[in-house]
Design an enzyme around this catalytic site. Sequence first.
Site, PDB file in Angstrom:
ATOM      1  N   PRO A 180       0.789  -1.236   0.000  1.00 26.31           N
ATOM      2  CG  PRO A 180       0.061  -0.907   2.199  1.00 26.31           C
ATOM      3  CD  PRO A 180       0.762  -1.908   1.309  1.00 26.31           C
ATOM      4  CB  CYS A 181       3.106   2.817  -2.472  1.00 31.65           C
ATOM      5  SG  CYS A 181       2.220   2.487  -3.998  1.00 31.65           S
ATOM      6  CG  HIS A 182      -2.918   3.468  -1.015  1.00 32.02           C
ATOM      7  ND1 HIS A 182      -2.666   2.144  -1.337  1.00 32.02           N
ATOM      8  CD2 HIS A 182      -3.794   3.431   0.026  1.00 32.02           C
ATOM      9  CE1 HIS A 182      -3.369   1.359  -0.533  1.00 32.02           C
ATOM     10  NE2 HIS A 182      -4.058   2.113   0.301  1.00 32.02           N
TER      11      HIS A 182
END
Length: 213
Positions: A180-182
């Site tokens: 989850p780089c968001h």
Amino acid sequence: MSTTDPTDDPELTGALRAGLPASAGDDWAAVRARFAARAVADGLVDVAYEDHESPVGPLRIAATPRGIVRLVLPAEDPDAVLEAVAGAISARVVRVATPALSAVRRELDEYFDGDRRAFDVPLDWALSRAFRREVLRATALIPYGTTASYRRVATDAGSANAVRAAGTALATNPLPILVPCHRVVRSDGGLGAYLGGVEMKERLLALEGAIAA
């Protein structure tokens, strides 16, 4: 890339034709699907992929026998990404359903429905190396519904001063959403950049309750 269709590859079709007679009523798509499934069973496929419709747009998902190796966001060119995957891993790439792809599609649906907070499917980290891989592994540990700064992720990856390198690793994350780089945002509160676009990043964070919808 001809190997995305197993019936275009003489090596595959020659190996699979025996024992796979098509009845007169079979359409060509069904024949291709059977060829592809047999190719996987016989170990002739190194990368399998499927397309998946989601609330944020069409996703392309690729898997190796080790796990999910690439998730392509709507903002990316799926064919160009698949070419890059073939160059990095293997040209034996086929569109075919596999247990891993079916599992991740189900988990993605559950995630977008708000019923899943973590993904359980195995991941193949082959497309990231060295510090970039450490950044992504640290990012994978950020809990659902929370965020972390780029500096925090760089620190957790082992180099507090490598903020710019951490940003590059996140910008080239081959497994967005699953890793989850968001959830990585700027220390001043800004969302920061995202491969799928800032609007998509905002939407994912709102889905998780990390920011107001």
